[in-house]
Design a protein around this motif. Structure first.
Motif, short mmCIF file in Angstrom:
data_model
loop_
_atom_site.label_atom_id
_atom_site.label_comp_id
_atom_site.label_asym_id
_atom_site.label_seq_id
_atom_site.Cartn_x
_atom_site.Cartn_y
_atom_site.Cartn_z
N UNK A 27 1.02 -1.70 -0.16
CA UNK A 27 -0.21 -0.01 0.10
C UNK A 27 0.85 1.12 0.13
N UNK A 28 1.73 1.58 -1.03
CA UNK A 28 2.48 2.25 -1.11
C UNK A 28 2.78 3.54 -1.83
N UNK A 29 1.25 3.44 -2.89
CA UNK A 29 1.50 4.83 -3.20
C UNK A 29 0.80 5.18 -4.37
N UNK A 30 0.97 5.63 -5.08
CA UNK A 30 1.79 6.52 -6.25
C UNK A 30 3.48 7.47 -6.49
N UNK A 31 3.30 6.79 -5.74
CA UNK A 31 4.87 7.70 -4.79
C UNK A 31 6.14 6.59 -4.47
N UNK A 87 -16.12 11.78 -14.96
CA UNK A 87 -16.40 10.71 -13.75
C UNK A 87 -14.46 11.64 -13.52
N UNK A 88 -13.35 11.10 -14.54
CA UNK A 88 -12.52 11.72 -13.93
C UNK A 88 -11.82 12.72 -15.00
N UNK A 89 -10.83 13.70 -14.31
CA UNK A 89 -10.92 15.03 -15.00
C UNK A 89 -9.48 14.15 -15.66
N UNK A 90 -8.75 14.62 -16.75
CA UNK A 90 -7.34 14.40 -17.46
C UNK A 90 -6.34 14.83 -16.34
N UNK A 91 -5.00 14.34 -16.43
CA UNK A 91 -4.49 14.44 -15.19
C UNK A 91 -3.02 14.15 -15.95
N UNK A 92 -1.81 14.54 -15.57
CA UNK A 92 -0.45 14.39 -15.99
C UNK A 92 0.67 14.72 -14.59
N UNK A 93 0.53 13.71 -13.71
CA UNK A 93 1.45 13.76 -12.86
C UNK A 93 2.22 12.02 -12.64
N UNK A 94 2.71 12.19 -11.89
CA UNK A 94 3.96 10.85 -11.54
C UNK A 94 3.09 9.82 -11.21
N UNK A 95 2.83 8.68 -11.09
CA UNK A 95 1.35 8.31 -11.20
C UNK A 95 1.84 7.01 -10.89
N UNK A 96 2.72 5.69 -9.99
CA UNK A 96 2.73 4.62 -10.16
C UNK A 96 1.46 3.58 -9.93
N UNK A 97 1.42 2.62 -10.83
CA UNK A 97 0.14 1.86 -10.33
C UNK A 97 0.65 0.46 -11.56
N UNK A 98 0.45 -0.76 -11.24
CA UNK A 98 -0.02 -1.55 -11.40
C UNK A 98 -1.00 -2.79 -12.67
N UNK A 122 -4.92 0.59 -2.43
CA UNK A 122 -4.25 2.25 -2.72
C UNK A 122 -4.08 2.72 -4.19
N UNK A 123 -4.06 3.66 -4.60
CA UNK A 123 -3.97 3.93 -5.75
C UNK A 123 -2.81 3.24 -6.32
N UNK A 124 -1.87 2.25 -6.21
CA UNK A 124 -0.75 1.50 -6.44
C UNK A 124 -1.70 0.33 -7.04
N UNK A 125 -2.57 -0.06 -6.92
CA UNK A 125 -4.32 -0.96 -7.57
C UNK A 125 -4.68 -0.53 -8.56
N UNK A 126 -4.81 0.49 -8.49
CA UNK A 126 -5.67 1.27 -9.84
C UNK A 126 -6.39 2.05 -9.45
N UNK A 127 -6.72 1.59 -8.06
CA UNK A 127 -7.76 3.08 -8.06
C UNK A 127 -7.96 4.94 -7.94
#
Ligand SMILES: Cc1cc2nc3c(=O)[nH]c(=O)nc-3n(C[C@H](O)[C@H](O)[C@H](O)COP(=O)(O)OP(=O)(O)OC[C@H]3O[C@@H](n4cnc5c(N)ncnc54)[C@H](O)[C@@H]3O)c2cc1C
Length: 437
Positions: A136-140, A308-319, A341-346
């Motif tokens: 659960x180490x997140x997008x960073x 539903x979701x906006x466009x983004x451009x940032x560092x974001x690690x996910x599998x 958490x975010x690393x899972x794709x939510x």
């Protein structure tokens, strides 16, 4: 369950939620956190469950997808929700919190739980941990652990930069203006939804686009832009006609109803098989969220679009969860490893905590010898379903009504429809809770 132990890596939103739920079920938890020894570029506080950016946890209304998700979590006795209500500050319809109070409450609860052992350490190698582990180490996630994870799952299943285009709820597109058709098919009907523009409409949109306000870039967001994921506003700045020869080219898309030639066409690609959500083709963007809403709503047919979701451009690690995870967030090829958490794709604070809660419930049930599947008529279950379904455009996903099981009987009125969906979801979670007791 006293002898069982679970490792939770990362005391962020998902990790704390997961660790606390497990511990309250009598399971011993080793919670690893690299702060304060090492902090990501976005984390500043020494406390756990840090909100790295906004302090808003979005709407509380159950007719809002994130509001419904929070309600479901509350029913399942979420620590995240408990802390949010305790730390709330006035912010109209939204549930906003005093971030320090929020994190401190969760940190104190974790620290005072006798079933949780906190280990202040950066985990670098998963093989050194025994038994079940929840990542659960997140997008960073720290880079050493990321290298280790990539060995485990294969490099091609990892994404580092999020260059995402907005996603729109299908029901909010004006189909009196838009038409369904695939390029060059010359037939009415097809997978894509097309939004035609005449020259005047295009120029109006174009001028707003090139002058629109960008989102605040964090210093670590020094992204090298690749041609393949160039933000739409950057591409537009190259010249008035660049988009018309690029993602907005009208060729092969003459309106089949009117047979008119268009000056430009915005294409929307279905995001899921039920076609309840559509992705704006070529619209990856760094514009601020309010600017995306303002400028993209100028496109004919999107005047009342629900983003539903906006466009983004940032560092974001996910599998690539769709390929790798089952609906309990467990690796399909290693049942000792879960992702939360975010690393899972939510995507998002609430969704991250929600996934931590689901992972904990799944592990608790597994250790009792039961299996569990969160129902797909709930927001929790819909997220679990989304992250575990193969999709070649797999991207992190917010809670939204486009992913929930649709009603059997269509209801046109949006508010009534969401109310009905929310009531079904709440009933379903209440039943699930009874079964878990
Ligand atoms: C810059 C940025 C801004 C965002 N803003 C918002 C927003 O405004 N609203 C929103 O809803 N969502 C936002 N998000 C998305 C997302 O909701 C948050 O990142 C959220 O915190 C994710 O929760 P998490 O539990 O997955 O990860 P985190 O909350 O980041 O928790 C991960 C924890 O793991 C620790 N850790 C990392 N690597 C290791 C390791 N190797 N060993 C031990 N510990 C480790 C970290 O120190 C951290 O405490 C943002 C994301 C980013 C990157």
């Amino acid at each position: 369950m006293n002898r069982v132990q679970v490792n939770v890596i990362g005391a962020g939103l998902a990790g704390c939620e997961c660790a606390y739920k497990l511990a309250n079920a009598g399971i011993k938890v080793k919670l690893y956190e690299m702060k304060p020894v090492k902090k990501s570029e976005a984390h500043k506080s020494d406390d756990f469950a840090e909100l790295v950016c906004s302090n808003s946890l979005k709407s509380e209304n159950i007719t809002n997808a994130c509001g419904l998700l929070k309600k479901e979590m509350e029913i399942l006795e979420s620590l995240f929700i408990e802390a949010a209500y305790l730390a709330r500050v006035n912010a109209g319809q939204a549930l906003a919190v005093d971030r320090d109070k929020f994190s401190k409450y969760i940190t104190d609860k974790i620290k005072s739980n006798k079933n949780i052992e906190i280990i202040y350490q950066e985990v670098e190698n998963l093989e050194e941990l025994d038994g079940i582990s929840v990542i659960a180490t997140g997008p960073l996630t720290s880079s050493k652990l990321m290298e280790n994870i990539s060995k485990l799952i294969g490099n091609e299943s990892l994404y580092f930069y999020d260059a995402a285009a907005p996603i729109i709820e299908a029901d909010s597109i004006d189909m009196n203006i838009a038409y369904e058709m695939d390029r060059y098919s010359n037939e009415d009907g097809g997978d894509y939804i097309n939004l035609p523009m005449n020259k005047q409409e295009y120029l109006k949109f174009y001028n707003e686009l090139i002058n629109a306000k960008m989102a605040n870039r964090h210093e670590f967001d020094n992204i090298k832009l690749f041609e393949g994921c160039m933000p739409i506003e950057e591409m537009a700045k190259r010249g008035e006609k660049t988009l018309v020869f690029g993602p907005l080219k009208p060729v092969g898309l003459d309106n089949p109803k009117t047979h008119e030639k268009n000056y430009a066409v915005v294409q929307l690609r279905p995001e899921n098989s039920k076609k309840t959500m559509y992705n704006m083709v070529g619209f990856q963007t760094s514009l601020s969220f309010p600017e995306q809403k303002r400028v993209f709503s100028m496109i004919p047919g999107l005047e009342n679009a629900n983003f539903i979701r906006y466009g983004v451009m940032h560092k974001n690690t996910y599998i690539n969860g769709g390929k790798l995870l089952d609906s309990n967030f467990c690796l399909k090829n290693n049942n000792n490893i879960y992702f939360a958490g975010q690393i899972s794709g939510v995507e998002g604070y609430v969704e991250s905590a929600a996934s931590g809660l689901m992972v904990a419930v799944s592990i608790i049930e597994r250790l009792k010898g039961n299996s569990i599947k969160f129902p797909d008529n709930t927001m929790l279950g819909s997220l679990a379903n989304y992250i575990s379904t193969e999709n070649k455009n797999y991207q992190p996903m917010n809670a939204n009504f486009g992913i929930i099981r649709p009603l059997e009987l269509k209801i046109k009125d949006k508010k009534l429809k969401y109310e009905k969906l929310a009531n079904i979801a709440i009933d379903s979670i209440e039943k699930l809770k009874k079964n878990l007791e």
